[in-house]
Design a protein around this motif. Structure first.
Motif, PDB file in Angstrom:
ATOM      1  N   GLN A   1      -1.833  67.640  35.867  1.00  0.00           N
ATOM      2  CA  GLN A   1      -3.249  67.236  35.485  1.00  0.00           C
ATOM      3  C   GLN A   1      -4.178  68.343  35.639  1.00  0.00           C
ATOM      4  O   GLN A   1      -4.894  68.555  34.635  1.00  0.00           O
ATOM      5  N   ASP A   2      -4.365  68.964  36.630  1.00  0.00           N
ATOM      6  CA  ASP A   2      -5.022  70.427  36.626  1.00  0.00           C
ATOM      7  C   ASP A   2      -4.881  71.083  35.729  1.00  0.00           C
ATOM      8  O   ASP A   2      -5.958  71.808  34.873  1.00  0.00           O
ATOM      9  N   ALA A   3      -3.722  71.603  35.265  1.00  0.00           N
ATOM     10  CA  ALA A   3      -3.252  72.668  34.130  1.00  0.00           C
ATOM     11  C   ALA A   3      -4.082  71.829  32.946  1.00  0.00           C
ATOM     12  O   ALA A   3      -4.613  72.734  32.123  1.00  0.00           O
ATOM     13  N   GLU A   4      -3.743  70.940  32.785  1.00  0.00           N
ATOM     14  CA  GLU A   4      -4.270  70.108  31.359  1.00  0.00           C
ATOM     15  C   GLU A   4      -5.549  70.108  31.377  1.00  0.00           C
ATOM     16  O   GLU A   4      -6.190  70.307  30.320  1.00  0.00           O
ATOM     17  N   LEU A   5      -6.132  69.879  32.273  1.00  0.00           N
ATOM     18  CA  LEU A   5      -7.715  69.739  32.478  1.00  0.00           C
ATOM     19  C   LEU A   5      -8.227  70.913  32.029  1.00  0.00           C
ATOM     20  O   LEU A   5      -9.321  71.119  31.282  1.00  0.00           O
ATOM     21  N   GLU A   6      -7.845  72.343  32.676  1.00  0.00           N
ATOM     22  CA  GLU A   6      -8.049  73.535  32.089  1.00  0.00           C
ATOM     23  C   GLU A   6      -7.981  73.712  30.623  1.00  0.00           C
ATOM     24  O   GLU A   6      -8.855  74.499  30.039  1.00  0.00           O
ATOM     25  N   ARG A   7      -6.823  73.386  30.217  1.00  0.00           N
ATOM     26  CA  ARG A   7      -6.461  73.365  28.848  1.00  0.00           C
ATOM     27  C   ARG A   7      -7.435  72.747  28.030  1.00  0.00           C
ATOM     28  O   ARG A   7      -8.163  73.415  26.987  1.00  0.00           O
TER      29      ARG A   7
ATOM     30  N   LEU B   1     -10.625  71.678  28.622  1.00  0.00           N
ATOM     31  CA  LEU B   1     -11.960  72.384  28.691  1.00  0.00           C
ATOM     32  C   LEU B   1     -12.114  73.729  27.841  1.00  0.00           C
ATOM     33  O   LEU B   1     -12.927  73.883  27.175  1.00  0.00           O
ATOM     34  N   LYS B   2     -11.005  74.449  27.943  1.00  0.00           N
ATOM     35  CA  LYS B   2     -10.847  75.765  26.948  1.00  0.00           C
ATOM     36  C   LYS B   2     -11.083  75.280  25.443  1.00  0.00           C
ATOM     37  O   LYS B   2     -11.309  76.253  24.653  1.00  0.00           O
ATOM     38  N   LEU B   3     -10.300  74.216  25.343  1.00  0.00           N
ATOM     39  CA  LEU B   3     -10.429  73.925  23.609  1.00  0.00           C
ATOM     40  C   LEU B   3     -11.707  73.260  23.405  1.00  0.00           C
ATOM     41  O   LEU B   3     -11.818  73.241  22.100  1.00  0.00           O
TER      42      LEU B   3
END
Length: 126
Positions: A80-86, A88-90
């Motif tokens: 979830q943390d890695a997906e959240l960062e992705r 936000l970058k999108l």
């Protein structure tokens, strides 16, 4: 026999921009573009598969009120943390709907402010 959801329709000001965002979020592709500016996105196998398509319907009308429906998404190949960062970058941004901070999900908004949640569980991509 029962019905199933085949399409979700989202009114928006810039269908092309939201198509780019949601295609990147969901690994969807553009399936169709209409003369009225609407864009249909969906899984690579197209309409009628196990996932509904999304029609981004162009409108110039002002938002009436908070939508009564929102989308929940789950990561398929990362935590979830890695997906959240992705996300936000999108172009997603955090949204405050009165969370306590103890929830297992994150409330976000797409580039036009449509709220959606990133849930904790990782699910199978198929």
């Amino acid at each position: 026999m029962a019905c199933r959801i085949s399409e979700l329709v989202l009114s928006c000001r810039d269908p092309e921009a939201l198509a780019r965002f949601w295609c990147a979020v969901l690994d969807f592709v553009v399936l169709d573009r209409e003369d009225d500016g609407s864009v249909e996105i969906g899984p690579r196998e197209g309409f009628g598969g196990p996932q509904p398509t999304i029609i981004l319907s162009r409108t110039d009308e002002p938002e009436q009120a908070k939508p009564r429906l929102h989308i929940d998404v789950n990561a398929t190949d990362r935590d979830q943390d890695a997906e959240l960062e992705r996300l936000l970058k999108l172009g997603a941004r955090r949204a405050d709907v009165g969370q306590t901070g103890q929830e297992s999900w994150h409330v976000l908004a797409d580039p036009e402010g449509n709220e959606f949640c990133l849930l904790k569980a990782r699910i199978d991509p198929v």
